[in-house]
Design a protein around this motif. Sequence first.
Motif, mmCIF file in Angstrom:
data_model
loop_
_atom_site.group_PDB
_atom_site.id
_atom_site.type_symbol
_atom_site.label_atom_id
_atom_site.label_comp_id
_atom_site.label_asym_id
_atom_site.label_seq_id
_atom_site.Cartn_x
_atom_site.Cartn_y
_atom_site.Cartn_z
ATOM 1 N N PRO A 76 4.265 -17.949 0.233
ATOM 2 C CA PRO A 76 4.302 -16.537 0.620
ATOM 3 C C PRO A 76 3.255 -15.689 -0.085
ATOM 4 C CG PRO A 76 6.519 -17.369 0.243
ATOM 5 C CD PRO A 76 5.567 -18.428 -0.232
ATOM 6 N N GLY A 77 2.888 -16.056 -1.322
ATOM 7 C CA GLY A 77 1.932 -15.264 -2.059
ATOM 8 C C GLY A 77 0.524 -15.345 -1.524
ATOM 9 N N HIS A 78 0.259 -16.268 -0.607
ATOM 10 C CA HIS A 78 -1.093 -16.436 -0.075
ATOM 11 C C HIS A 78 -1.165 -16.116 1.413
ATOM 12 C CE1 HIS A 78 -2.476 -18.283 -3.813
ATOM 13 N NE2 HIS A 78 -1.330 -18.923 -3.839
ATOM 14 N N THR A 79 -0.145 -15.469 1.960
ATOM 15 C CA THR A 79 -0.134 -15.207 3.404
ATOM 16 C C THR A 79 0.044 -13.728 3.722
ATOM 17 O OG1 THR A 79 2.251 -15.651 3.477
ATOM 18 C CG2 THR A 79 0.762 -17.496 3.954
ATOM 19 N N GLY A 80 -0.288 -12.847 2.785
ATOM 20 C CA GLY A 80 -0.139 -11.430 3.064
ATOM 21 C C GLY A 80 1.302 -10.997 3.145
ATOM 22 N N HIS A 98 -0.432 -1.675 -1.746
ATOM 23 C CA HIS A 98 -0.178 -3.095 -1.493
ATOM 24 C C HIS A 98 -1.449 -3.935 -1.467
ATOM 25 C CE1 HIS A 98 -1.554 -2.288 2.615
ATOM 26 N NE2 HIS A 98 -0.731 -1.241 2.639
ATOM 27 N N GLU A 99 -2.599 -3.348 -1.154
ATOM 28 C CA GLU A 99 -3.899 -4.028 -1.158
ATOM 29 C C GLU A 99 -3.914 -5.261 -0.242
ATOM 30 O OE1 GLU A 99 -4.910 -4.795 -5.207
ATOM 31 O OE2 GLU A 99 -5.254 -2.679 -5.670
ATOM 32 N N LEU A 100 -3.269 -5.144 0.908
ATOM 33 C CA LEU A 100 -3.239 -6.248 1.869
ATOM 34 C C LEU A 100 -4.407 -6.204 2.856
ATOM 35 C CD1 LEU A 100 0.600 -6.358 2.588
ATOM 36 C CD2 LEU A 100 -0.753 -8.069 1.357
ATOM 37 N N LYS A 101 -5.211 -5.145 2.789
ATOM 38 C CA LYS A 101 -6.432 -5.008 3.596
ATOM 39 C C LYS A 101 -6.162 -4.821 5.085
ATOM 40 C CE LYS A 101 -8.585 -5.567 -0.216
ATOM 41 N NZ LYS A 101 -9.043 -4.344 -0.951
ATOM 42 N N LEU A 102 -4.930 -4.600 5.466
ATOM 43 C CA LEU A 102 -4.534 -4.256 6.833
ATOM 44 C C LEU A 102 -3.244 -3.452 6.747
ATOM 45 C CD1 LEU A 102 -5.072 -7.586 8.840
ATOM 46 C CD2 LEU A 102 -6.310 -5.456 9.195
ATOM 47 N N ASP A 272 -4.846 -0.222 2.532
ATOM 48 C CA ASP A 272 -4.338 -0.687 1.245
ATOM 49 C C ASP A 272 -3.146 0.107 0.724
ATOM 50 O OD1 ASP A 272 -6.209 -2.799 0.742
ATOM 51 O OD2 ASP A 272 -7.733 -1.266 0.383
ATOM 52 N N ARG A 273 -2.801 1.208 1.385
ATOM 53 C CA ARG A 273 -1.743 2.062 0.860
ATOM 54 C C ARG A 273 -0.829 2.567 1.974
ATOM 55 N NH1 ARG A 273 -4.927 6.699 -2.089
ATOM 56 N NH2 ARG A 273 -5.975 6.606 -0.067
ATOM 57 N N LEU A 274 0.455 2.633 1.652
ATOM 58 C CA LEU A 274 1.428 3.260 2.546
ATOM 59 C C LEU A 274 2.416 4.035 1.682
ATOM 60 C CD1 LEU A 274 4.431 1.662 2.515
ATOM 61 C CD2 LEU A 274 3.085 -0.073 3.676
ATOM 62 N N SER A 275 3.180 4.892 2.303
ATOM 63 C CA SER A 275 4.191 5.628 1.557
ATOM 64 C C SER A 275 5.496 5.654 2.327
ATOM 65 C CB SER A 275 3.727 7.065 1.252
ATOM 66 O OG SER A 275 3.542 7.793 2.449
ATOM 67 N N LEU A 276 6.585 5.770 1.574
ATOM 68 C CA LEU A 276 7.932 5.873 2.124
ATOM 69 C C LEU A 276 8.516 7.208 1.684
ATOM 70 C CD1 LEU A 276 9.250 2.324 1.088
ATOM 71 C CD2 LEU A 276 8.110 2.952 3.230
ATOM 72 N N LYS A 277 9.248 7.861 2.587
ATOM 73 C CA LYS A 277 9.876 9.139 2.229
ATOM 74 C C LYS A 277 11.294 9.183 2.799
ATOM 75 C CE LYS A 277 7.508 12.979 2.521
ATOM 76 N NZ LYS A 277 6.858 14.202 3.089
ATOM 77 N N LEU A 278 12.267 9.417 1.932
ATOM 78 C CA LEU A 278 13.654 9.603 2.357
ATOM 79 C C LEU A 278 13.791 11.007 2.937
ATOM 80 C CD1 LEU A 278 16.666 8.796 2.444
ATOM 81 C CD2 LEU A 278 16.835 9.628 0.080
ATOM 82 N N VAL A 293 18.095 6.359 -2.746
ATOM 83 C CA VAL A 293 18.326 5.165 -1.943
ATOM 84 C C VAL A 293 17.512 4.028 -2.525
ATOM 85 C CG1 VAL A 293 17.968 4.086 0.310
ATOM 86 C CG2 VAL A 293 18.902 6.399 0.171
ATOM 87 N N CYS A 294 18.161 2.923 -2.805
ATOM 88 C CA CYS A 294 17.501 1.742 -3.361
ATOM 89 C C CYS A 294 17.217 0.756 -2.231
ATOM 90 C CB CYS A 294 18.387 1.075 -4.409
ATOM 91 S SG CYS A 294 18.736 2.141 -5.828
ATOM 92 N N LEU A 295 15.997 0.242 -2.205
ATOM 93 C CA LEU A 295 15.552 -0.576 -1.072
ATOM 94 C C LEU A 295 14.953 -1.896 -1.525
ATOM 95 C CD1 LEU A 295 13.562 2.044 1.076
ATOM 96 C CD2 LEU A 295 15.919 1.286 1.459
ATOM 97 N N MET A 296 15.084 -2.897 -0.659
ATOM 98 C CA MET A 296 14.218 -4.072 -0.673
ATOM 99 C C MET A 296 13.238 -3.876 0.477
ATOM 100 S SD MET A 296 15.039 -8.172 -0.353
ATOM 101 C CE MET A 296 15.344 -8.165 1.417
ATOM 102 N N VAL A 297 11.942 -3.828 0.161
ATOM 103 C CA VAL A 297 10.906 -3.565 1.157
ATOM 104 C C VAL A 297 10.119 -4.852 1.409
ATOM 105 C CG1 VAL A 297 8.878 -2.173 1.728
ATOM 106 C CG2 VAL A 297 10.729 -1.189 0.325
ATOM 107 N N LEU A 298 10.035 -5.259 2.672
ATOM 108 C CA LEU A 298 9.258 -6.448 3.045
ATOM 109 C C LEU A 298 8.006 -5.994 3.780
ATOM 110 C CD1 LEU A 298 12.089 -8.802 4.384
ATOM 111 C CD2 LEU A 298 11.285 -8.493 2.035
ATOM 112 N N LEU A 299 6.859 -6.488 3.318
ATOM 113 C CA LEU A 299 5.567 -6.193 3.941
ATOM 114 C C LEU A 299 4.954 -7.490 4.424
ATOM 115 C CD1 LEU A 299 4.081 -3.772 1.227
ATOM 116 C CD2 LEU A 299 5.551 -3.197 3.165
ATOM 117 N N LYS A 300 4.373 -7.483 5.642
ATOM 118 C CA LYS A 300 3.796 -8.701 6.204
ATOM 119 C C LYS A 300 2.613 -8.365 7.088
ATOM 120 C CE LYS A 300 3.779 -13.131 6.875
ATOM 121 N NZ LYS A 300 2.350 -13.122 7.202
ATOM 122 N N VAL A 301 1.510 -9.100 6.904
ATOM 123 C CA VAL A 301 0.362 -8.997 7.812
ATOM 124 C C VAL A 301 0.077 -10.375 8.371
ATOM 125 C CG1 VAL A 301 -0.666 -7.041 6.639
ATOM 126 C CG2 VAL A 301 -1.298 -9.332 5.925
#
Length: 301
Positions: A76-80, A98-102, A272-278, A293-301
Amino acid sequence: MLDNDPFTTFEPGQIISAAAMNAMQSKMRAEIHKQIAEALAALTEVDLSKDSNALEGHSAQDLLSKFLEQAMQKFPGHTGYRKLFKVLEFNEPNLIEHELKLCPLVDLYELQSFDVICADDDDKRKVEARFFLYHTSEKKISMEGPNGTETVEIEKRGETPFSIPVSEMLDYLGVEYIDETSLGDLETELWKAMFAPPNDPFDPSDYCHSPWYERCCREERTVGSLKAKGDWDDLKLKMQPVKTVNTPSLERDTTSTNRHPPEILVEHHDFDRLSLKLRERIPIGNGDDLANVCLMVLLKV
């Protein structure tokens, strides 16, 4: 295949399907299996009196399986892919670099609190937590309270438990340890890694450990001793990430508290950047204070 050739080629902006990802994992597993098998076959034989066709009691097949397991844990660490733990305050942007470049796909799961019995020295207390370290022998934990015996079910009978092996969480977070590492030191490093940037720091009341953990920490038991006694694989981390598929606002009961997570705005600022707002007020008590609010956030490219 050249060393720098990708297993599967994706173009920028292309939607990556589950089927494509599964196919790429299959190719990676097959290539890793092939290379390890070739490497093992190329090994010269050693004096049987010293090695007996095994390494520390492990056969070549055991080693191959272990190598494959570790390689897939690193996948997972090498697949965005990113998994983050975040705390949102009402109407306050929470920036994620996140620096995922997309612009990644964003999936949000609320980390629900649950009853536990935490231990600290000789003190036991029944509280609500979001992360809990325990031993599988502690499916139920009891303590004496002011109103008699109180019991909490950590793994409820007849339900699929919420539990992640601690060893797998340590591998995912990149926490290094050796057989001489004490359980207490390992727990400290686990919490530090879980709440290090780009994760958010959580309130100390959100995480704790069980009476079994407390006894082992006082006895200064090590990773090696836990493995020797068969306890290492029974160490678990409990957390409950949940998400409901919510109906449109005109059709839902806006007073319901069963929507997880509540209304959250996701904004992509660049690649490279996003934001979340409650955006939903969640009153506490008389309404003067608002809950986070406590979250688990999943990011995928």
